[in-house]
Design a protein around this motif. Structure first.
Motif, PDB file in Angstrom:
ATOM      1  N   ALA A   1      -7.646  98.913 -62.299  1.00  0.00           N
ATOM      2  CA  ALA A   1      -7.261  98.284 -63.575  1.00  0.00           C
ATOM      3  C   ALA A   1      -8.253  98.645 -64.670  1.00  0.00           C
ATOM      4  CB  ALA A   1      -7.179  96.773 -63.418  1.00  0.00           C
ATOM      5  N   ALA A   2      -9.511  98.742 -64.317  1.00  0.00           N
ATOM      6  CA  ALA A   2     -10.539  99.069 -65.312  1.00  0.00           C
ATOM      7  C   ALA A   2     -10.359 100.488 -65.845  1.00  0.00           C
ATOM      8  CB  ALA A   2     -11.925  98.913 -64.705  1.00  0.00           C
ATOM      9  N   ARG A   3      -9.907 101.412 -64.997  1.00  0.00           N
ATOM     10  CA  ARG A   3      -9.719 102.795 -65.441  1.00  0.00           C
ATOM     11  C   ARG A   3      -8.556 102.914 -66.417  1.00  0.00           C
ATOM     12  NH1 ARG A   3     -11.399 103.872 -60.123  1.00  0.00           N
ATOM     13  NH2 ARG A   3      -9.280 103.818 -59.307  1.00  0.00           N
ATOM     14  N   ARG A   4      -7.572 102.022 -66.310  1.00  0.00           N
ATOM     15  CA  ARG A   4      -6.415 102.069 -67.204  1.00  0.00           C
ATOM     16  C   ARG A   4      -6.673 101.371 -68.538  1.00  0.00           C
ATOM     17  NH1 ARG A   4      -3.807 100.581 -62.257  1.00  0.00           N
ATOM     18  NH2 ARG A   4      -3.720  98.442 -63.020  1.00  0.00           N
ATOM     19  N   SER A   5      -7.779 100.663 -68.677  1.00  0.00           N
ATOM     20  CA  SER A   5      -8.061  99.885 -69.884  1.00  0.00           C
ATOM     21  C   SER A   5      -9.206 100.509 -70.669  1.00  0.00           C
ATOM     22  CB  SER A   5      -8.456  98.462 -69.500  1.00  0.00           C
ATOM     23  OG  SER A   5      -7.442  97.867 -68.740  1.00  0.00           O
ATOM     24  N   PRO A   6      -9.286 100.226 -71.972  1.00  0.00           N
ATOM     25  CA  PRO A   6     -10.432 100.687 -72.752  1.00  0.00           C
ATOM     26  C   PRO A   6     -11.729 100.120 -72.182  1.00  0.00           C
ATOM     27  CG  PRO A   6      -8.718  99.809 -74.190  1.00  0.00           C
ATOM     28  CD  PRO A   6      -8.300  99.526 -72.779  1.00  0.00           C
ATOM     29  N   ALA A   7     -12.804 100.857 -72.358  1.00  0.00           N
ATOM     30  CA  ALA A   7     -14.083 100.516 -71.734  1.00  0.00           C
ATOM     31  C   ALA A   7     -14.563  99.110 -72.060  1.00  0.00           C
ATOM     32  CB  ALA A   7     -15.142 101.537 -72.142  1.00  0.00           C
ATOM     33  N   GLY A   8     -14.438  98.668 -73.279  1.00  0.00           N
ATOM     34  CA  GLY A   8     -14.993  97.378 -73.663  1.00  0.00           C
ATOM     35  C   GLY A   8     -14.062  96.204 -73.503  1.00  0.00           C
ATOM     36  N   GLU A   9     -12.838  96.438 -73.020  1.00  0.00           N
ATOM     37  CA  GLU A   9     -11.850  95.370 -72.960  1.00  0.00           C
ATOM     38  C   GLU A   9     -12.287  94.205 -72.083  1.00  0.00           C
ATOM     39  OE1 GLU A   9      -7.234  94.614 -71.636  1.00  0.00           O
ATOM     40  OE2 GLU A   9      -7.923  96.640 -72.003  1.00  0.00           O
ATOM     41  N   TRP A  10     -12.976  94.461 -70.981  1.00  0.00           N
ATOM     42  CA  TRP A  10     -13.397  93.400 -70.073  1.00  0.00           C
ATOM     43  C   TRP A  10     -14.817  92.946 -70.366  1.00  0.00           C
ATOM     44  CZ3 TRP A  10      -9.089  91.849 -68.381  1.00  0.00           C
ATOM     45  CH2 TRP A  10      -8.083  92.740 -68.025  1.00  0.00           C
ATOM     46  N   GLN A  11     -15.649  93.840 -70.871  1.00  0.00           N
ATOM     47  CA  GLN A  11     -17.040  93.466 -71.116  1.00  0.00           C
ATOM     48  C   GLN A  11     -17.175  92.533 -72.312  1.00  0.00           C
ATOM     49  OE1 GLN A  11     -19.758  96.731 -71.464  1.00  0.00           O
ATOM     50  NE2 GLN A  11     -21.526  95.417 -71.243  1.00  0.00           N
ATOM     51  N   ARG A  12     -16.372  92.727 -73.336  1.00  0.00           N
ATOM     52  CA  ARG A  12     -16.454  91.898 -74.543  1.00  0.00           C
ATOM     53  C   ARG A  12     -16.241  90.416 -74.220  1.00  0.00           C
ATOM     54  NH1 ARG A  12     -14.434  95.195 -77.507  1.00  0.00           N
ATOM     55  NH2 ARG A  12     -12.236  94.957 -77.029  1.00  0.00           N
ATOM     56  N   PRO A  13     -15.181  90.042 -73.479  1.00  0.00           N
ATOM     57  CA  PRO A  13     -15.025  88.614 -73.132  1.00  0.00           C
ATOM     58  C   PRO A  13     -16.184  88.075 -72.302  1.00  0.00           C
ATOM     59  CG  PRO A  13     -13.001  89.824 -72.681  1.00  0.00           C
ATOM     60  CD  PRO A  13     -14.041  90.833 -73.039  1.00  0.00           C
ATOM     61  N   ALA A  14     -16.773  88.926 -71.445  1.00  0.00           N
ATOM     62  CA  ALA A  14     -17.912  88.483 -70.646  1.00  0.00           C
ATOM     63  C   ALA A  14     -19.105  88.164 -71.553  1.00  0.00           C
ATOM     64  CB  ALA A  14     -18.289  89.552 -69.624  1.00  0.00           C
ATOM     65  N   LYS A  15     -19.357  89.012 -72.536  1.00  0.00           N
ATOM     66  CA  LYS A  15     -20.453  88.753 -73.490  1.00  0.00           C
ATOM     67  C   LYS A  15     -20.187  87.475 -74.278  1.00  0.00           C
ATOM     68  CE  LYS A  15     -22.053  93.472 -74.228  1.00  0.00           C
ATOM     69  NZ  LYS A  15     -22.229  94.566 -75.194  1.00  0.00           N
ATOM     70  N   GLN A  16     -18.929  87.281 -74.680  1.00  0.00           N
ATOM     71  CA  GLN A  16     -18.566  86.078 -75.431  1.00  0.00           C
ATOM     72  C   GLN A  16     -18.736  84.827 -74.578  1.00  0.00           C
ATOM     73  OE1 GLN A  16     -14.588  87.164 -76.593  1.00  0.00           O
ATOM     74  NE2 GLN A  16     -15.262  88.173 -78.475  1.00  0.00           N
ATOM     75  N   ARG A  17     -18.389  84.937 -73.317  1.00  0.00           N
ATOM     76  CA  ARG A  17     -18.530  83.794 -72.407  1.00  0.00           C
ATOM     77  C   ARG A  17     -19.993  83.425 -72.230  1.00  0.00           C
ATOM     78  NH1 ARG A  17     -16.263  83.588 -66.270  1.00  0.00           N
ATOM     79  NH2 ARG A  17     -16.830  81.445 -65.822  1.00  0.00           N
ATOM     80  N   LEU A  18     -20.856  84.422 -72.035  1.00  0.00           N
ATOM     81  CA  LEU A  18     -22.284  84.150 -71.882  1.00  0.00           C
ATOM     82  C   LEU A  18     -22.842  83.520 -73.151  1.00  0.00           C
ATOM     83  CD1 LEU A  18     -24.914  84.229 -70.298  1.00  0.00           C
ATOM     84  CD2 LEU A  18     -25.200  86.610 -71.009  1.00  0.00           C
TER      85      LEU A  18
END
Length: 171
Positions: free
Chosen positions: A54-71
């Motif tokens: 799933a990560a390969r099909r998505s833009p690089a920052g799509e999952w990391q951005r919510p993680a940064k926001q959550r922290l």
């Protein structure tokens, strides 16, 4: 950890997910960092939903951005406008929580703080992160037990799930 400068604790690394046990661990880690004059490194680990495919099909920052926001949201909720009183270096790591924490706490003079949660019926599966850290970390690990409030909340939740009467006089 003796009193000389070469072995003094430089960093207190703590796992943060937003759960009550991780917030309890963050409080203890902050207190410890303040006492030792160390830096505080709150770490949030994340893995893409659906794994690497799933990560390969998505833009690089799509999952990391919510993680940064959550922290950032957890740190803001815990500390608010008040600074923690210690130098802080929040880190977001793409990995499972146990491996991420061990990777960040990679120095012998670090201290790794994790919440050692107990989760009622899911007890057999809880504590995997703390067990992984205790088994693989090269630095001391402080496993923080759940707060009394967490035990009370779990009791209320369990009674609510089973539609049992809740006696609020003891809360």
């Amino acid at each position: 950890m003796s009193g000389d400068d070469t072995s003094a604790v430089a960093r207190v690394v703590v796992g943060v997910s937003g759960s009550l046990s991780s917030v309890t661990a963050l409080w203890w880690a902050t207190t410890l960092a303040r006492r030792l004059g160390a830096e505080l490194w709150p770490v949030l680990a994340w893995e893409p939903p659906g794994g690497d495919a799933a990560a390969r099909r998505s833009p690089a920052g799509e999952w990391q951005r919510p993680a940064k926001q959550r922290l950032a949201a957890v740190l803001d909720e815990v500390f608010g406008a008040e600074p923690a009183g210690v130098p802080m270096h929040p880190v977001v790591v793409r990995d499972s929580p146990g491996r991420a924490l061990v990777r960040v706490a990679d120095r012998e003079n670090d201290v790794l703080v994790v919440g050692a949660g107990r989760r009622g019926l899911r007890r057999a599966f809880s504590g995997r992160v703390s067990r992984h850290c205790l088994a693989h970390a090269i630095c001391p690990v402080l496993a923080v037990p759940p707060s009394p409030l967490q035990s009370q909340l779990l009791t209320v939740h369990r009674r609510n799930t089973w539609h049992l009467r809740i006696d609020t006089r003891d809360l």
